[in-house]
Design a protein around this motif. Structure first.
Motif, short mmCIF file in Angstrom:
data_model
loop_
_atom_site.label_atom_id
_atom_site.label_comp_id
_atom_site.label_asym_id
_atom_site.label_seq_id
_atom_site.Cartn_x
_atom_site.Cartn_y
_atom_site.Cartn_z
N ASP A 1 36.34 -40.45 74.25
CA ASP A 1 37.87 -40.55 74.02
C ASP A 1 38.55 -41.15 72.91
O ASP A 1 39.70 -41.38 72.99
CB ASP A 1 38.54 -41.07 75.60
CG ASP A 1 38.21 -42.28 75.93
OD1 ASP A 1 37.02 -42.77 75.47
OD2 ASP A 1 38.62 -43.27 76.50
N ASP B 1 32.41 -43.29 78.29
CA ASP B 1 33.66 -43.11 78.66
C ASP B 1 34.41 -44.59 78.81
O ASP B 1 33.96 -45.31 79.44
CB ASP B 1 33.76 -42.47 80.20
CG ASP B 1 35.26 -42.45 80.86
OD1 ASP B 1 36.00 -43.30 80.72
OD2 ASP B 1 35.42 -41.32 81.08
N LYS C 1 27.88 -42.32 80.42
CA LYS C 1 29.07 -42.69 80.62
C LYS C 1 29.12 -44.16 80.59
O LYS C 1 30.40 -44.59 80.16
CB LYS C 1 29.77 -42.27 81.85
CG LYS C 1 29.88 -40.61 82.22
CD LYS C 1 30.81 -40.13 81.29
CE LYS C 1 30.90 -38.43 81.31
NZ LYS C 1 31.94 -37.98 80.30
#
Length: 773
Positions: free
Chosen positions: A59, A312, A431
């Protein structure tokens, strides 16, 4: 014109000279893009230092950087003449006489090489050209870069051209200064100032001729002649440099005799801040990209890449919070159990008397001390017993203290560590990556560098083998003593495993109940039925890469594996039987955002969809069957909403050395390991040391945080319905007995089948207290 030259030999000579001129002009102009980039005069006038690369989460949040922060330029007047003299005498004795290229040295080096005495003929200026402008990198090569011999010739010619340009613009002092400010000295040290500080805690103008010779001697091969790792070779190389200095009158005979008899005399007390935003993820990405960088000729520390990972940031934060919360509590529990007693014990509970001395010998500085004091144990022990000021890790924050190296070894040996990884099997994206409790003090990654006994988390591979070879989740076995005869390395062996509570119920159990309750005796019986060789094959098939010893105890986790491997293997079940090559990086761009490489997940169907779904059903047994070892998760109220389902498997190795939990939700697979770095340090009882009490709480706390965040993208819900028609019976009737929540997930086997300790904490004895493993 050539016809007018009547002398045949003179005509050929002139043609040869013209050809050379045209060839060099073609290189300089990169004619038809055949030769690749060459630095022009503007590049030479304004050389740029390397541009570091950056690592981002999926992100877009910056995780860390790769750059040579410890490159500290100095001026010529700040460099000791001894360094300059050692460099010239060793690397380029005709430096002050040539104009960038020394053809005399070049041809004599070719003759020496032809005679079997290989030596380089590059001048200091040519080496500067390579260091500063990367003239040999693949990105600097054109079409001819694909032709081995031509590529070498073009690269050498580029170095010559660049060296002449450098000599045209800069004087000799400036060239020496630029060279010494850019040359690598190993140990991630670039430039002479960083090297003198790191190895001798001195600035470049303070070093002695012997120290200067040690540093310049490293330039031939920074690893081979590293004075920390190879003190004997470094000493020999240093004396070679000193002899060169004497040969060319930079050193008198008396000074040579004096300095050549001195020990290396390292001073490693200098501490620099070179963290670079360091983290377990940053180093994992570097390892993940190592082959790619080599194959594509990129340098993370110099080429200004932007690397986008699959991590993440939300989940990573929740994982780190869960680790901090639970590991702090576990450490307190561990300290209360052992009190002032030393926790390093053998399998019978006896203290290991030589624990500290053996760990001293594993430290990088130990070899240097042996060489320095000629094996005098009194002086070596005196060094390790000397108190030093240092900072140490605590769960209350970094603290200043006074410790000897022995104190430091004892202190860090008691500290528990962890490794945790989460993957999304449907995409193959990693992740979460938590390599340990604190990267600054424990930089050994417990996700994919450390390997430990998996305990009962390995049992599912035995049940997988059974389901794929005719058995069903409802097939029944009796919990009773087992005796298995087998041959290992030509010797007849008998394996008689106990359950973790040393009790056999003599009850008939379905395979699902036995796996959910983690019953050793039934797993052993199943292993004998399907074959331990076959279990090894299936474990490798679904994602385990470590070598596995095919013995009956394999199904109880007697082999060493990594968290990374276990998460990968368990992901196969949630991914409809497809094994994945986990993705850590999705995209790499250059400094301007142009895409250089994109990575996609690779999948391979290794078991049927039916068996994969049945394994998920088996994993739910840890929560749903009587005595299921995952049932401590009921304590986490935030997990049980909207018909949510979780499957998993606990694991504990003998003597409660390793605690594991493998957790599966409808979207994610998470693996957690907890233990001390040294395997002789461990808990003492099942209530404190089993995986259900050490690793499982980290998973529970983590998933609570994930579910509580509505923006995380991961929601409550049941496991997927069968992807295909299920032909095996699986909806077995629940047994009518009272629930026994006693965990039976630990490994019980003869001591000689266990692997010896492999991960020993290397404690920095120089005063920082940092784990250097």
């Amino acid at each position: 014109m050539f016809r007018r030259i009547k002398n045949q030999y003179l005509r050929y000579f002139v043609i040869f000279i013209y050809a050379i001129i045209i060839f060099f002009c073609a290189i300089e102009l990169n004619f038809l893009w055949l030769f690749g980039y060459s630095p022009d005069m503007n590049d030479i006038k304004t050389p740029t230092m390397s541009v570091g690369s950056q690592v981002y989460t999926a992100d877009g949040k910056l995780i860390g950087e790769y750059y040579h922060e410890n490159r500290s330029p100095v001026e010529f007047k700040e460099i000791s003449p001894s360094i300059i003299n050692a460099l010239v005498a060793t690397e380029d004795v005709r430096f002050y006489k040539h104009g960038g290229v020394d053809f005399y040295s070049f041809f004599t080096s070719m003759l020496s090489t032809a005679k079997g005495d290989k030596r380089g003929g590059s001048t200091i200026t040519q080496q500067l050209a390579k260091n500063l402008f990367a003239t040999r990198k693949r990105k600097s090569q054109g079409v001819f870069g694909h032709l081995p011999l031509v590529r070498t010739l073009v690269s050498k010619c580029k170095e010559w051209l660049t060296a002449y340009k450098i000599e045209h613009i800069y004087n000799k002092q400036e060239i020496l200064t630029m060279y010494l400010n850019t040359v690598p000295f190993g140990n991630n040290s670039f430039g002479i100032k960083t090297a003198t500080l790191k190895f001798f805690d001195k600035t470049p103008n303070e070093v002695t001729p012997a120290e200067a010779a040690t540093l310049i001697g490293m330039l031939k091969a920074t690893s081979t002649y590293n004075p920390i790792n190879n003190p004997e070779r470094s000493l020999e190389r240093r004396n070679t440099v000193l002899s060169q200095m004497e040969k060319y009158n930079y050193l008198s005979k008396a000074d040579y005799d004096k300095y050549s008899k001195l020990p290396i005399g390292l001073n490693l007390s200098y501490v620099e801040d070179d963290s670079h935003g360091d983290s377990y993820i940053r180093e994992a990405v570097e390892r993940w990209l190592k082959k790619w960088c080599k194959d594509n000729d990129y340098d993370l520390y110099e080429d200004g890449l932007k690397i986008y990972t699959t991590i993440d940031s939300r989940l990573q934060e929740y994982a780190e919070e869960a680790v901090a919360e639970k590991m702090k509590m576990l450490q307190k529990r561990f300290n209360n159990i052992w009190g002032n007693k030393n926790p390093w014990r053998d399998s019978k509970g006896n203290e290991i008397k030589d624990f500290v001395s053996k760990n001293e010998q594993k430290l990088p500085i130990y070899k240097m001390l042996v060489a320095k004091y000629h094996g005098d144990t009194t002086q070596i022990n005196s060094y390790f017993e000397k108190p030093k000021r240092m900072k140490v890790f605590t769960w209350k924050g970094e603290q200043d203290t006074t410790f000897s190296s022995i104190d430091s070894i004892k202190y860090y040996a008691r500290i528990l560590n962890t490794g945790m990884m989460t993957i999304e099997p449907s995409t193959g994206k990693i992740k979460v990556w938590v390599g340990g409790i604190n990267h600054k003090y424990f930089n050994y990654d417990h996700v994919n560098q450390a390997k430990r006994q998996a305990g009962s988390t390995f049992k599912p591979f035995a049940y997988l083998t059974a389901l794929d070879n005719g058995y069903t989740p409802c097939d029944k076995f009796t919990d009773q003593p087992v005796s298995i005869k087998y041959t290992d390395e030509g010797r007849e062996q008998v394996w008689e495993p106990n359950n973790a509570d040393f009790h056999f119920s003599y009850q008939e159990m379905s395979l699902r109940w036995a796996m959910g309750k983690s019953v050793n005796s039934i797993t052993a019986q199943l292993t004998e039925k399907v074959g331990w060789d076959k279990i090894v094959q299936y474990a490798h098939r679904v994602g385990i890469e470590s070598p596995l010893k095919a013995v009956p105890s394999v199904s109880l986790g007697s082999n060493d594996v990594s968290v990374y491997e276990m998460v990968r293997a368990y992901s196969t079940f949630l991914n409809k039987g497809q094994k994945i090559d986990p993705l850590l990086v999705t995209k790499i761009t250059d400094h301007d955002g142009n895409v250089i490489q994109e990575f996609t997940v690779k999948m391979e169907q290794v078991i049927s969809e039916e068996v994969a779904w049945l394994m998920l059903y088996m994993f739910r047994g840890g929560m749903e069957e009587p005595g299921g070892t995952s049932q401590a998760l009921w304590e986490y109220n935030g997990l049980w909403k909207k018909n949510n389902q979780i499957g998993g498997k606990t694991g504990t190795s003998s003597d409660y050395v390793d605690g594991w939990y493998m957790g599966i939700t409808k979207d994610l697979v998470t693996g957690v390991w907890v233990g001390a770095d040294d395997r002789s340090v461990h808990f003492t009882t099942s209530e404190s040391g089993e995986g259900s009490h050490t690793a499982l709480p980290i998973f529970g706390a983590f998933m609570e945080k994930v579910y509580a965040d509505k923006q995380s993208g991961y929601t409550y819900g049941p496991f997927p319905k069968p992807w295909v028609k299920i032909t095996k019976s699986y909806d077995c009737p629940s047994p009518r007995i009272s629930t026994d929540t006693t965990s039976t997930d630990s490994l019980d086997m003869p001591v000689d089948t266990l692997n010896p300790p492999a991960i020993i904490p290397d404690v920095n004895p120089t005063g920082t207290g940092t784990n250097q493993q």
